[in-house]
Design an enzyme around this catalytic site. Structure first.
Site, short mmCIF file in Angstrom:
data_model
loop_
_atom_site.label_atom_id
_atom_site.label_comp_id
_atom_site.label_asym_id
_atom_site.label_seq_id
_atom_site.Cartn_x
_atom_site.Cartn_y
_atom_site.Cartn_z
N ILE A 73 91.71 43.01 101.99
CA ILE A 73 91.97 41.68 102.56
C ILE A 73 93.24 41.71 103.41
O ILE A 73 93.43 40.85 104.27
CB ILE A 73 92.00 40.57 101.49
CG1 ILE A 73 93.06 40.81 100.42
CG2 ILE A 73 90.62 40.38 100.89
CD1 ILE A 73 93.22 39.66 99.43
N GLU A 74 94.08 42.71 103.21
CA GLU A 74 95.25 42.89 104.07
C GLU A 74 94.81 43.12 105.53
O GLU A 74 95.38 42.55 106.46
CB GLU A 74 96.11 44.07 103.59
CG GLU A 74 96.80 43.86 102.28
CD GLU A 74 95.99 44.26 101.04
OE1 GLU A 74 94.72 44.23 101.08
OE2 GLU A 74 96.62 44.59 100.02
N LYS A 100 91.21 36.22 97.52
CA LYS A 100 89.97 36.81 97.02
C LYS A 100 89.81 36.38 95.57
O LYS A 100 90.69 36.58 94.75
CB LYS A 100 90.05 38.34 97.11
CG LYS A 100 88.82 39.05 96.65
CD LYS A 100 89.00 40.55 96.85
CE LYS A 100 87.76 41.29 96.45
NZ LYS A 100 87.89 42.73 96.71
#
Length: 126
Positions: A73-74, A100
């Site tokens: 997700i970075e 998330k």
């Protein structure tokens, strides 16, 4: 004057994660956007053309979240940040949070979250 546009808790079902199960089963992802810009002219004239169109911002975010699988997700948060800076030259500073849910960490948690903040100068210097 400080002008900020926020979109809070945009929710998507997508297929991001480092494990194959996450990329096959999918899960819920939440996105917050904070855009620092100057919308004083739009406020004076009540004109959408003089500000950032929230619907266009949302569609860009949605497209990035649901059309591609990310391991991290970075990376997703960074791509959202850069894509919005590319598409809206009036953004001075942007802050993106991606959450998330249902993360397989071996314990009970609400969510994991990453945050990316980037200025126009940082974006242009890359």
């Amino acid at each position: 004057m400080k002008n900020i546009i926020r979109i809070k808790n945009a929710v998507f079902y997508a297929y991001h994660g480092a494990f194959s199960e996450e990329q096959n089963i999918g899960g819920k992802f939440d996105v917050d956007v904070e855009i620092h810009t100057d919308f004083s002219e739009a406020a004076k004239t009540d004109s959408l053309q003089k500000t950032i169109d929230y619907e266009k911002v949302y569609q860009i975010i949605r497209s990035l979240v649901v059309k591609r699988k990310y391991y991290l997700i970075e990376s997703l948060a960074n791509d959202i940040c850069d894509t919005l800076l590319e598409n809206f030259s009036s953004i001075n500073l942007i802050n993106i949070k991606v959450r998330k849910n249902s993360v397989p960490l071996g314990g009970i948690i609400d969510f994991t979250e990453v945050e990316v903040e980037k200025s126009r100068d940082e974006f242009n210097a890359r």
